[in-house]
Write a protein that holds these residues in place. Structure first.
Motif, PDB file in Angstrom:
ATOM      1  N   GLY A  43       0.599  -1.400  -0.046  1.00  0.00           N
ATOM      2  CA  GLY A  43      -0.107  -0.062  -0.069  1.00  0.00           C
ATOM      3  C   GLY A  43       0.576   1.194  -0.012  1.00  0.00           C
ATOM      4  O   GLY A  43       0.469   2.288   0.327  1.00  0.00           O
ATOM      5  N   LYS A  44       2.210   1.357  -0.495  1.00  0.00           N
ATOM      6  CA  LYS A  44       3.084   2.351  -0.138  1.00  0.00           C
ATOM      7  C   LYS A  44       3.114   2.837  -1.470  1.00  0.00           C
ATOM      8  O   LYS A  44       2.538   2.365  -2.677  1.00  0.00           O
ATOM      9  CB  LYS A  44       4.311   2.013   0.388  1.00  0.00           C
ATOM     10  CG  LYS A  44       4.141   1.495   1.724  1.00  0.00           C
ATOM     11  CD  LYS A  44       5.553   0.949   2.302  1.00  0.00           C
ATOM     12  CE  LYS A  44       5.139   0.325   3.572  1.00  0.00           C
ATOM     13  NZ  LYS A  44       6.453  -0.029   4.255  1.00  0.00           N
ATOM     14  N   GLN A  90       6.569   6.283 -19.876  1.00  0.00           N
ATOM     15  CA  GLN A  90       5.870   7.339 -19.243  1.00  0.00           C
ATOM     16  C   GLN A  90       6.438   7.467 -17.692  1.00  0.00           C
ATOM     17  O   GLN A  90       6.646   6.322 -17.140  1.00  0.00           O
ATOM     18  CB  GLN A  90       4.633   7.375 -19.425  1.00  0.00           C
ATOM     19  CG  GLN A  90       3.945   7.239 -20.710  1.00  0.00           C
ATOM     20  CD  GLN A  90       2.561   7.028 -20.631  1.00  0.00           C
ATOM     21  OE1 GLN A  90       1.658   7.867 -20.415  1.00  0.00           O
ATOM     22  NE2 GLN A  90       1.841   5.943 -21.207  1.00  0.00           N
ATOM     23  N   ILE A  91       6.403   8.258 -17.170  1.00  0.00           N
ATOM     24  CA  ILE A  91       6.762   8.550 -15.795  1.00  0.00           C
ATOM     25  C   ILE A  91       5.551   8.414 -14.999  1.00  0.00           C
ATOM     26  O   ILE A  91       4.471   8.998 -15.225  1.00  0.00           O
ATOM     27  CB  ILE A  91       7.160  10.107 -15.325  1.00  0.00           C
ATOM     28  CG1 ILE A  91       8.662  10.151 -15.909  1.00  0.00           C
ATOM     29  CG2 ILE A  91       7.249  10.007 -13.738  1.00  0.00           C
ATOM     30  CD1 ILE A  91       9.192  11.693 -15.451  1.00  0.00           C
ATOM     31  N   MET A  92       5.244   7.256 -14.203  1.00  0.00           N
ATOM     32  CA  MET A  92       4.152   6.812 -13.596  1.00  0.00           C
ATOM     33  C   MET A  92       4.004   7.100 -11.932  1.00  0.00           C
ATOM     34  O   MET A  92       5.069   6.910 -11.365  1.00  0.00           O
ATOM     35  CB  MET A  92       3.810   5.543 -13.860  1.00  0.00           C
ATOM     36  CG  MET A  92       3.917   4.907 -15.212  1.00  0.00           C
ATOM     37  SD  MET A  92       2.645   5.665 -16.267  1.00  0.00           S
ATOM     38  CE  MET A  92       1.087   4.674 -15.669  1.00  0.00           C
ATOM     39  N   LEU A  93       3.242   7.607 -11.318  1.00  0.00           N
ATOM     40  CA  LEU A  93       2.926   7.656  -9.929  1.00  0.00           C
ATOM     41  C   LEU A  93       2.331   6.332  -9.786  1.00  0.00           C
ATOM     42  O   LEU A  93       0.935   6.248  -9.999  1.00  0.00           O
ATOM     43  CB  LEU A  93       2.032   8.877  -9.648  1.00  0.00           C
ATOM     44  CG  LEU A  93       2.746  10.156 -10.069  1.00  0.00           C
ATOM     45  CD1 LEU A  93       1.654  11.502  -9.502  1.00  0.00           C
ATOM     46  CD2 LEU A  93       3.921  10.524  -9.619  1.00  0.00           C
ATOM     47  N   ALA A  94       2.774   5.609  -8.903  1.00  0.00           N
ATOM     48  CA  ALA A  94       2.233   4.210  -8.588  1.00  0.00           C
ATOM     49  C   ALA A  94       1.970   3.995  -7.016  1.00  0.00           C
ATOM     50  O   ALA A  94       2.686   4.755  -6.184  1.00  0.00           O
ATOM     51  CB  ALA A  94       3.196   3.103  -8.849  1.00  0.00           C
ATOM     52  N   SER A  95       0.746   3.514  -6.843  1.00  0.00           N
ATOM     53  CA  SER A  95       0.264   3.490  -5.311  1.00  0.00           C
ATOM     54  C   SER A  95      -0.705   1.900  -5.388  1.00  0.00           C
ATOM     55  O   SER A  95      -0.976   1.478  -6.397  1.00  0.00           O
ATOM     56  CB  SER A  95      -0.204   4.589  -4.790  1.00  0.00           C
ATOM     57  OG  SER A  95      -1.594   4.687  -5.499  1.00  0.00           O
ATOM     58  N   GLU A 111      -3.368   2.206  -5.097  1.00  0.00           N
ATOM     59  CA  GLU A 111      -4.743   2.540  -6.019  1.00  0.00           C
ATOM     60  C   GLU A 111      -4.536   2.546  -7.529  1.00  0.00           C
ATOM     61  O   GLU A 111      -5.685   2.559  -8.329  1.00  0.00           O
ATOM     62  CB  GLU A 111      -5.295   3.968  -5.780  1.00  0.00           C
ATOM     63  CG  GLU A 111      -5.624   4.293  -4.338  1.00  0.00           C
ATOM     64  CD  GLU A 111      -5.984   5.690  -3.958  1.00  0.00           C
ATOM     65  OE1 GLU A 111      -5.943   6.133  -4.925  1.00  0.00           O
ATOM     66  OE2 GLU A 111      -6.254   6.013  -2.856  1.00  0.00           O
ATOM     67  N   GLY A 112      -3.285   2.224  -7.874  1.00  0.00           N
ATOM     68  CA  GLY A 112      -3.054   2.095  -9.462  1.00  0.00           C
ATOM     69  C   GLY A 112      -1.918   2.976  -9.620  1.00  0.00           C
ATOM     70  O   GLY A 112      -1.109   3.401  -9.163  1.00  0.00           O
ATOM     71  N   GLU A 113      -1.707   3.016 -11.149  1.00  0.00           N
ATOM     72  CA  GLU A 113      -0.738   3.802 -11.636  1.00  0.00           C
ATOM     73  C   GLU A 113      -1.566   5.284 -12.506  1.00  0.00           C
ATOM     74  O   GLU A 113      -2.193   4.807 -13.286  1.00  0.00           O
ATOM     75  CB  GLU A 113       0.212   3.188 -12.362  1.00  0.00           C
ATOM     76  CG  GLU A 113       0.776   1.841 -11.846  1.00  0.00           C
ATOM     77  CD  GLU A 113       1.908   1.045 -12.700  1.00  0.00           C
ATOM     78  OE1 GLU A 113       2.095   1.504 -13.873  1.00  0.00           O
ATOM     79  OE2 GLU A 113       2.461   0.409 -12.103  1.00  0.00           O
ATOM     80  N   THR A 114      -0.977   6.165 -12.320  1.00  0.00           N
ATOM     81  CA  THR A 114      -1.284   7.372 -12.972  1.00  0.00           C
ATOM     82  C   THR A 114      -0.196   7.946 -13.582  1.00  0.00           C
ATOM     83  O   THR A 114       0.982   8.234 -13.345  1.00  0.00           O
ATOM     84  CB  THR A 114      -1.818   8.337 -12.057  1.00  0.00           C
ATOM     85  OG1 THR A 114      -2.871   7.768 -11.112  1.00  0.00           O
ATOM     86  CG2 THR A 114      -2.329   9.725 -12.588  1.00  0.00           C
ATOM     87  N   SER A 115      -0.302   8.242 -14.984  1.00  0.00           N
ATOM     88  CA  SER A 115       0.852   8.825 -16.132  1.00  0.00           C
ATOM     89  C   SER A 115       0.960  10.315 -15.668  1.00  0.00           C
ATOM     90  O   SER A 115      -0.086  10.872 -15.715  1.00  0.00           O
ATOM     91  CB  SER A 115       0.451   8.460 -17.497  1.00  0.00           C
ATOM     92  OG  SER A 115       1.438   9.099 -18.223  1.00  0.00           O
ATOM     93  N   LEU A 116       2.304  10.577 -15.560  1.00  0.00           N
ATOM     94  CA  LEU A 116       2.483  12.149 -14.910  1.00  0.00           C
ATOM     95  C   LEU A 116       2.762  12.676 -16.593  1.00  0.00           C
ATOM     96  O   LEU A 116       2.316  13.832 -16.613  1.00  0.00           O
ATOM     97  CB  LEU A 116       3.316  12.292 -14.172  1.00  0.00           C
ATOM     98  CG  LEU A 116       3.831  13.543 -13.630  1.00  0.00           C
ATOM     99  CD1 LEU A 116       2.593  14.319 -12.978  1.00  0.00           C
ATOM    100  CD2 LEU A 116       4.948  13.693 -12.762  1.00  0.00           C
TER     101      LEU A 116
END
Length: 219
Positions: A147-148, A157-162, A164-169
């Motif tokens: 959960g980190k 792509q640069i991805m913000l991962a958590s 909750e999933g991955e979001t493309s920045l």
């Protein structure tokens, strides 16, 4: 990125001393004296301070605790042979200082490809956010399963991962400093900067704008 977020930012690093976009001093300013000057400046709202291993050993750090501590890599051969530092364990003990000082509501930003930095994670009182050019590293998978958070590269792509999933920045091809991801070291630096500002609550729009325009601004 912090300046774009509206913070009056002081930077003391090996490239000089900066107050927002104005360079006030040239040369290597990654030292206690310059860091202290930034911290004593009442107009500064955010202090960004580079601490090399030599400076940590000979001068110490200019602060007791910090909100964000970043360690980008551990190059044992680069740090040994001076100041009676001869072993990997001694190098580890020097660089861990930055992680030791992170506040409980702060975050350590660590390179997941470096086993020594992964070992430092347990020393942090606050959150740990890994960054990784290679998203398939087991430590990244385990970290996300817990959960980190992590900042990774996937599909160019640069991805913000958590959890909750991955979001493309942003796409690497749109980030000049990374040379479309070909410059791995600079790409990792960008990932570390994104992880740090993500931990500080900077918006995705500001982070994206910053990394897509940074190199252009420096010309």
């Amino acid at each position: 990125l912090l300046m774009l977020a509206g913070k009056h930012t002081g930077l003391a690093c090996s490239a000089g001393l900066y107050l927002d976009r104005r360079q006030s001093e040239q040369g290597d300013c990654a030292h206690w004296e310059h860091a202290n000057r930034i911290l004593m400046n009442r107009a500064i709202q955010a202090a960004v301070l580079e601490n090399g291993s030599d400076s940590v050993v000979t001068e110490g750090l200019a602060y007791d605790r910090c909100q964000i501590g970043i360690v980008t890599n551990v190059d044992t051969t680069r740090h040994t042979g001076r100041h009676h530092i001869e072993t990997p364990e001694q190098v580890f003990n020097i660089l861990r200082t930055q992680v030791d000082l992170v506040l409980k509501d702060g975050a350590a930003i660590l390179n997941a490809k470096d086993p020594e930095l992964v070992e430092m994670a347990d020393l942090c009182d606050g959150e740990v956010i890994y960054f990784a050019y290679d998203p398939s590293l087991p430590v990244i998978t385990e970290h996300l399963e817990q959960g980190k958070r992590a900042v990774i590269v996937r599909y160019g792509q640069i991805m913000l991962a958590s959890s909750e999933g991955e979001t493309s920045l942003a796409k690497l091809k749109d980030v000049p400093l990374t040379d479309s991801g070909k410059d791995v070291a600079q790409t990792e630096n960008v990932l570390a900067a994104i992880a740090a500002t993500w931990a500080l609550g900077v918006s995705q729009d500001v982070m994206r704008t910053g990394i897509e325009t940074y190199f252009i601004e420096q010309q």
